[in-house]
Scaffold this motif. Sequence first.
Motif, PDB file in Angstrom:
ATOM      1  N   LEU A 149       0.925  -1.166  -0.144  1.00 57.39           N
ATOM      2  CA  LEU A 149      -0.086   0.044  -0.108  1.00 57.39           C
ATOM      3  C   LEU A 149       0.987   1.103  -0.048  1.00 57.39           C
ATOM      4  O   LEU A 149       0.566   2.175  -0.918  1.00 57.39           O
ATOM      5  N   TRP A 150       1.963   1.268   1.002  1.00 54.83           N
ATOM      6  CA  TRP A 150       2.566   2.496   1.188  1.00 54.83           C
ATOM      7  C   TRP A 150       3.539   2.775  -0.054  1.00 54.83           C
ATOM      8  O   TRP A 150       4.049   3.910  -0.056  1.00 54.83           O
ATOM      9  N   ASP A 151       3.971   1.997  -0.970  1.00 56.08           N
ATOM     10  CA  ASP A 151       4.894   2.041  -1.831  1.00 56.08           C
ATOM     11  C   ASP A 151       3.953   2.439  -2.988  1.00 56.08           C
ATOM     12  O   ASP A 151       4.539   2.635  -4.264  1.00 56.08           O
ATOM     13  N   SER A 152       2.698   2.246  -3.351  1.00 56.84           N
ATOM     14  CA  SER A 152       1.760   2.527  -4.370  1.00 56.84           C
ATOM     15  C   SER A 152       1.766   4.218  -4.663  1.00 56.84           C
ATOM     16  O   SER A 152       2.165   4.863  -3.599  1.00 56.84           O
ATOM     17  N   ASN A 153       1.157   4.414  -5.783  1.00 55.47           N
ATOM     18  CA  ASN A 153       0.907   5.721  -5.908  1.00 55.47           C
ATOM     19  C   ASN A 153       0.108   6.382  -4.938  1.00 55.47           C
ATOM     20  O   ASN A 153       0.204   7.623  -4.244  1.00 55.47           O
ATOM     21  N   PHE A 154      -1.057   5.806  -4.403  1.00 54.53           N
ATOM     22  CA  PHE A 154      -1.645   6.547  -3.068  1.00 54.53           C
ATOM     23  C   PHE A 154      -1.113   6.544  -1.937  1.00 54.53           C
ATOM     24  O   PHE A 154      -1.175   7.426  -1.188  1.00 54.53           O
ATOM     25  N   GLY A 155      -0.268   5.677  -1.703  1.00 56.56           N
ATOM     26  CA  GLY A 155       0.553   5.532  -0.483  1.00 56.56           C
ATOM     27  C   GLY A 155       1.927   6.695  -0.565  1.00 56.56           C
ATOM     28  O   GLY A 155       1.783   7.328   0.397  1.00 56.56           O
ATOM     29  N   ILE A 156       2.237   6.945  -1.808  1.00 59.19           N
ATOM     30  CA  ILE A 156       3.372   7.926  -1.794  1.00 59.19           C
ATOM     31  C   ILE A 156       2.659   9.350  -1.518  1.00 59.19           C
ATOM     32  O   ILE A 156       3.073  10.070  -0.753  1.00 59.19           O
ATOM     33  N   ALA A 157       1.456   9.415  -2.222  1.00 65.09           N
ATOM     34  CA  ALA A 157       0.810  10.614  -1.894  1.00 65.09           C
ATOM     35  C   ALA A 157       0.341  10.922  -0.423  1.00 65.09           C
ATOM     36  O   ALA A 157       0.563  11.925  -0.127  1.00 65.09           O
ATOM     37  N   THR A 158      -0.019   9.831   0.283  1.00 60.47           N
ATOM     38  CA  THR A 158      -0.336  10.126   1.558  1.00 60.47           C
ATOM     39  C   THR A 158       0.728  10.238   2.350  1.00 60.47           C
ATOM     40  O   THR A 158       0.790  11.130   3.436  1.00 60.47           O
ATOM     41  N   LYS A 159       1.890   9.926   2.244  1.00 54.35           N
ATOM     42  CA  LYS A 159       3.128  10.162   3.007  1.00 54.35           C
ATOM     43  C   LYS A 159       3.506  11.591   2.792  1.00 54.35           C
ATOM     44  O   LYS A 159       4.106  12.201   3.780  1.00 54.35           O
ATOM     45  N   LYS A 160       3.238  12.051   1.730  1.00 53.88           N
ATOM     46  CA  LYS A 160       3.326  13.784   1.399  1.00 53.88           C
ATOM     47  C   LYS A 160       2.434  14.492   2.250  1.00 53.88           C
ATOM     48  O   LYS A 160       3.061  15.407   2.960  1.00 53.88           O
ATOM     49  N   ILE A 161       1.127  13.850   2.465  1.00 59.47           N
ATOM     50  CA  ILE A 161       0.475  14.534   3.457  1.00 59.47           C
ATOM     51  C   ILE A 161       0.950  14.558   4.965  1.00 59.47           C
ATOM     52  O   ILE A 161       1.011  15.628   5.734  1.00 59.47           O
TER      53      ILE A 161
END
Length: 385
Positions: free
Chosen positions: A270-282
């Motif tokens: 999950l966290w290496d996916s596009n959604f996960g990467i964007a969430t990490k920026k938040i």
Amino acid sequence: MQLVRLIQIGAALMFIVNCFPAKAVWFEATGQAVIHNGEKEAARQQATQEAVKQALLFSGASVKSIQSLVNGLLEDDRFEIRASGEVNNIELIDEIYHDDYVTVSIRADIFPQEALCSASDYKKNIVTTWYNINKRQQAAVGNLYDFGKVLAEKIQEEAQNHARHALIHRVEPYYLTTPIKQQKATAYSLAKKTNAQYVLFGEIIEFGLETTRTSGFAFWDKNQNSRNLTLQLSMLDGNSGETVFQDTQNISAQWDFDLHTSINSNSHQLWDSNFGIATKKIIQTMVESIDESVSCLAAFGRVLKVTGESLSINIGKLNGVKQGDKLTLFQMNQFFDTQNLPHRQFQLHPEEVIVRQVFAETAIVESISGAPLANIQPNDFVSRR
């Protein structure tokens, strides 16, 4: 001029709701000095200087500003001076003569600026909980019902690794849905329960999926799925209920998974996916903002235990406390005026304390002078000046 023997010092700090570090704060301080050989004017000046010094020191003003203000203080009996930078205005409230001492009360309008940050170098304890998904049915895609739990833990991890002033020392293991009107009361109780100075509330407002259908002419293309995330955070002072931080961040990122596949909320998948990467920026943005919001606020510790002439306090090595550090003792009261505006009063204790032993999350302090720490009880406070 002979050094004044301080009999008593009192100080009150007043905050208006949503008062942030860039705004001025009024301090009221009282100093007392012994009258030697009938020299009332000398005692008056010493008491006034002591009151001003205590107000400035407690607010964290720089030594330079303290010296420049105190040394030229009483040239005018009206006692109203203005200075650029940290101190905007100082006024004499009143002076009362007793048999052998004088009491002088002053009010100072102080701007917490960069010079104050050096006095606030301890990390501030913050507690948070798991974050509730407002529209729970949106978690069905991916079976991510515990995403709010993992998100809170990721924010804690980011703060522990990168924040300079904020320490999210605890994530309470439950979801908390608190109406705005009840947040202050919840902050008071949660801060006291967890030895925190600030309480961070969080909620996932949006967690839905959107599908962009491809053109009928391009039947070989798959539909494009994206997932939205809107995270709302607010942080309250656990002693006053004052809001010190609030922000809302949102993203819409490509969802790389089959809509019928369950995803582990804490997985690399999950966290290496596009959604996960964007969430990490938040997460990074939120933690940076939280860290900045508390950077110039004083770090408070709570007295946990009184043993003879030593006190156990709830800040320690993780907060940056070191053996030999000197701290101020005080009691704090909250009250509301006739306009229902909240104010805090800080009653300073005349004895300064020194850190004798430091542990990970606690420390033991003792009076520097060896004098008894009269009237200090559990739930009183210490502060780094």
